[in-house]
Design an enzyme around this catalytic site. Structure first.
Site, mmCIF file in Angstrom:
data_model
loop_
_atom_site.group_PDB
_atom_site.id
_atom_site.type_symbol
_atom_site.label_atom_id
_atom_site.label_comp_id
_atom_site.label_asym_id
_atom_site.label_seq_id
_atom_site.Cartn_x
_atom_site.Cartn_y
_atom_site.Cartn_z
ATOM 1 N N ASN A 175 0.751 -1.127 -0.473
ATOM 2 C CA ASN A 175 0.292 -0.017 -0.611
ATOM 3 C C ASN A 175 0.617 0.749 0.096
ATOM 4 O O ASN A 175 2.114 0.980 0.427
ATOM 5 C CB ASN A 175 -0.526 0.368 1.304
ATOM 6 C CG ASN A 175 -0.218 0.011 2.900
ATOM 7 O OD1 ASN A 175 -0.060 1.632 3.338
ATOM 8 N ND2 ASN A 175 0.210 -0.652 3.023
ATOM 9 N N LYS B 35 -0.061 1.185 16.017
ATOM 10 C CA LYS B 35 0.662 2.619 15.716
ATOM 11 C C LYS B 35 -0.275 3.238 15.209
ATOM 12 O O LYS B 35 -1.200 2.340 14.934
ATOM 13 C CB LYS B 35 1.506 1.466 14.650
ATOM 14 C CG LYS B 35 1.934 3.564 14.333
ATOM 15 C CD LYS B 35 3.174 2.679 12.696
ATOM 16 C CE LYS B 35 2.986 2.414 11.523
ATOM 17 N NZ LYS B 35 3.984 2.388 10.643
ATOM 18 N N LYS C 151 -1.633 7.108 13.611
ATOM 19 C CA LYS C 151 -1.285 8.049 12.948
ATOM 20 C C LYS C 151 -1.742 9.308 13.317
ATOM 21 O O LYS C 151 -2.433 9.838 14.369
ATOM 22 C CB LYS C 151 -2.474 8.388 11.804
ATOM 23 C CG LYS C 151 -2.154 7.252 10.559
ATOM 24 C CD LYS C 151 -0.858 7.200 9.518
ATOM 25 C CE LYS C 151 -0.953 5.823 9.706
ATOM 26 N NZ LYS C 151 0.653 5.666 8.956
ATOM 27 N N ASP D 13 2.958 7.353 13.753
ATOM 28 C CA ASP D 13 3.788 7.832 12.738
ATOM 29 C C ASP D 13 2.737 8.886 12.224
ATOM 30 O O ASP D 13 1.402 9.415 11.868
ATOM 31 C CB ASP D 13 3.320 6.602 11.796
ATOM 32 C CG ASP D 13 3.546 6.451 9.980
ATOM 33 O OD1 ASP D 13 3.892 7.601 9.696
ATOM 34 O OD2 ASP D 13 3.446 5.441 9.278
ATOM 35 N N GLU E 121 7.514 8.474 13.701
ATOM 36 C CA GLU E 121 8.257 8.161 12.837
ATOM 37 C C GLU E 121 7.402 8.737 11.390
ATOM 38 O O GLU E 121 6.654 9.520 11.381
ATOM 39 C CB GLU E 121 6.604 6.320 12.362
ATOM 40 C CG GLU E 121 7.015 6.199 11.041
ATOM 41 C CD GLU E 121 6.015 5.052 10.462
ATOM 42 O OE1 GLU E 121 6.037 4.071 11.466
ATOM 43 O OE2 GLU E 121 5.550 4.869 9.423
ATOM 44 N N GLU F 291 10.008 4.214 4.905
ATOM 45 C CA GLU F 291 9.233 2.957 4.061
ATOM 46 C C GLU F 291 8.957 4.108 2.550
ATOM 47 O O GLU F 291 8.871 3.237 1.764
ATOM 48 C CB GLU F 291 7.945 3.300 4.775
ATOM 49 C CG GLU F 291 7.345 4.726 4.602
ATOM 50 C CD GLU F 291 6.075 4.763 5.465
ATOM 51 O OE1 GLU F 291 5.705 4.636 6.660
ATOM 52 O OE2 GLU F 291 4.531 4.706 4.243
ATOM 53 N N ASP G 227 11.102 -0.742 1.920
ATOM 54 C CA ASP G 227 10.207 -1.948 1.738
ATOM 55 C C ASP G 227 9.844 -2.629 0.695
ATOM 56 O O ASP G 227 10.592 -2.241 -0.258
ATOM 57 C CB ASP G 227 8.637 -1.375 2.328
ATOM 58 C CG ASP G 227 7.482 -1.957 2.055
ATOM 59 O OD1 ASP G 227 7.871 -3.538 1.011
ATOM 60 O OD2 ASP G 227 6.864 -1.713 1.915
ATOM 61 N N HIS H 22 8.243 -1.728 6.354
ATOM 62 C CA HIS H 22 6.200 -0.937 5.779
ATOM 63 C C HIS H 22 6.058 -2.221 5.867
ATOM 64 O O HIS H 22 6.982 -3.420 4.656
ATOM 65 C CB HIS H 22 6.704 0.023 5.414
ATOM 66 C CG HIS H 22 5.752 0.252 4.339
ATOM 67 N ND1 HIS H 22 5.386 0.195 2.930
ATOM 68 C CD2 HIS H 22 4.450 1.306 4.896
ATOM 69 C CE1 HIS H 22 4.393 0.683 3.022
ATOM 70 N NE2 HIS H 22 3.819 1.716 3.928
ATOM 71 N N GLU I 151 6.040 -5.109 9.990
ATOM 72 C CA GLU I 151 4.510 -4.462 10.651
ATOM 73 C C GLU I 151 2.995 -4.922 10.019
ATOM 74 O O GLU I 151 3.576 -6.386 8.808
ATOM 75 C CB GLU I 151 4.171 -2.497 8.952
ATOM 76 C CG GLU I 151 3.369 -1.998 9.768
ATOM 77 C CD GLU I 151 3.293 -1.119 8.991
ATOM 78 O OE1 GLU I 151 4.241 -0.400 8.287
ATOM 79 O OE2 GLU I 151 2.562 -0.247 8.773
HETATM 80 O O1 LIG Z 1 -0.563 5.144 6.411
HETATM 81 C C1 LIG Z 1 0.645 4.575 4.969
HETATM 82 O O2 LIG Z 1 0.976 5.287 3.966
HETATM 83 C C2 LIG Z 1 1.188 3.902 5.453
HETATM 84 C C3 LIG Z 1 2.418 3.915 6.669
HETATM 85 O O3 LIG Z 1 3.017 4.900 6.248
HETATM 86 C C4 LIG Z 1 3.399 2.733 7.452
HETATM 87 O O4 LIG Z 1 2.090 1.921 7.801
HETATM 88 O O5 LIG Z 1 3.680 2.700 7.977
HETATM 89 MG MG LIG Z 2 4.275 5.041 8.274
#
Ligand SMILES: O=C([O-])CC(=O)C(=O)O
Ligand SMILES: [Mg+2]
Length: 389
Positions: free
Chosen positions: A55, A182, A184, A213, A239, A265, A292, A322, A341
């Site tokens: 992704n 984790k 956001k 993150d 992150e 990542e 990744d 990642h 992950e």
């Molecule tokens: O939300 C995303 O793009 C995925 C991401 O950063 C992660 O899994 O660390």
């Molecule tokens: Mg990330």
């Protein structure tokens, strides 16, 4: 006996969802599913290797069809074999794909190549009749350890999602055996993110640790403002604070954030990884590297990245990739990465583990399936079989 790649197929599949991180939403997200079809037969079945990209970057059907698949199928089949002639040589296939490609500018191309490379390694391990992690450990002269640390990534912004829903999501991960989760940050203002973090910490208590993150959203000033807020909490890591290629920002951030930082990542080559290590202020005693392979030219390139790390005094155990795919699980089990992950509720059927694999105390045990092990995950294998078998 002939060993030959007879076809490379690609189909672009949706992995869309209404979630949002600090930078993008996933309403139009896609992935490329690839099959590398060989003329080798094992256990009465034709060997087909499968791959897909993680992704965050989109499917790469255009590049795969226009350049990379054709370079493999048009190559002299003998030029793709290893020295025994009994199997494909992934590095030779990789070199064929990268014919007439200039250095630098690692963008979508690295995703296209990484996706095919995953399928090539799957085929190679199947032809050898063993799990990829065992094959890798043998090749590197190290001991495989099928028990791998995994953490639950989620905590996205989502329309209508309030603190109680965020807490319930995290509780769900703990109930499923995870002990690192984790979430956001950077998609709301700092005061709101502090409330979200405190809500999650209250929910998980001493049962788990929290990583956050920012998905590369912050400029230096905001990254530092968040660092000052975040260091009030015992986080697992902070992150991707700033732009993935802004090594000076990452290095400056280290001055304000004594806890573990994580990034990588969105670095797609061993040269970019080397620049992070040289200039990004990352500390091998506490920080984490998230390159990744599925986005960055595959396992052939990832092995070069691990070499770069070794040269600079970094252990593979500081890498937690990642992407949440079984390819990185195999690399972790075979080459001693720090873990992998996982996204328990997202990006299905591509992410996750073979059926019946359970998370216990934040770890899973990779089963002994030939290849990467996709055949052990029935919802995923159904999609793969439809492309080629
Ligand atoms: O939300 C995303 O793009 C995925 C991401 O950063 C992660 O899994 O660390
Ligand atoms: Mg990330």
């Amino acid at each position: 006996m002939s060993i030959r790649i007879v076809d490379v197929r690609e189909i672009t599949k949706p992995i869309s969802s209404p979630i949002r991180n600090a930078y993008i939403d996933f309403t139009k997200m896609t992935t490329s599913l690839v099959a590398v079809v060989t003329d080798v037969v094992r256990d009465g079945k034709r060997v087909v290797g499968y791959g897909f990209n993680s992704n965050g970057r989109y499917g790469q059907g255009g590049l795969i069809r226009e350049r990379f698949a054709a370079r493999i199928t048009e190559a002299d089949p003998k030029s793709l074999l290893d020295s025994t002639g009994d199997n494909l040589d992934p590095d030779k296939v990789w070199a064929a794909m990268m014919t007439n490609e200039k250095p630098g500018g690692h963008g979508e191309r690295s995703v296209a190549v990484g996706t095919i490379d995953m399928a090539v390694w799957d085929a190679v391990a199947k032809i050898a009749g063993k799990p990829l992690f065992r094959l890798l450990a043998e090749r590197h002269g190290v001991k495989a350890d099928p028990r791998v640390f995994v953490y639950a990534a989620g905590g996205y912004y989502y329309p209508g999602k309030d603190l109680s829903m965020l807490r319930a999501e995290m509780r769900g991960y703990l109930d499923r055996g995870y002990n690192v989760v984790k979430m956001k940050i950077g998609g709301a203002d700092i005061a709101e993110d502090r409330r979200r973090i405190e809500a999650v910490l209250k929910e998980i208590g001493n049962d788990a640790q929290l990583a956050v993150d920012a998905n590369g959203r912050f400029n230096l000033e905001t990254a530092i403002a968040y660092a000052k807020m975040l260091r009030d909490y015992p986080l697992f890591w902070y992150e991707e604070a700033g732009d993935p290629l802004d090594y000076a920002l990452q290095a400056a951030l280290a001055e304000f954030y004594p806890g573990p930082m994580a990034t990588g990542e969105n670095l797609f080559s061993h040269q970019d990884a080397r620049n992070l290590i040289r200039y990004g202020g990352m500390r091998p005693d506490r920080d984490w590297l998230q390159f990744d392979c599925a986005l960055s030219y595959g396992l052939c390139e990832y092995q070069r990245t691990l070499e770069v790390l070794k040269t600079h005094g970094w252990s593979p155990s500081r890498c937690i990739p990642h992407g949440g795919h079984q390819m990185s699980l195999n690399i972790a089990a075979g080459l001693g990465l720090g873990g992998n992950e996982s996204y328990p509720d997202l990006f299905q059927p591509y992410g996750g583990f073979p059926d019946g694999v359970r998370v216990e105390n934040g770890h899973i045990t990779v089963p002994e399936l030939a290849g990467i092990g996709f055949e052990g995950k029935s919802d995923l294998y159904k999609e793969m079989k439809a492309l080629a078998e």
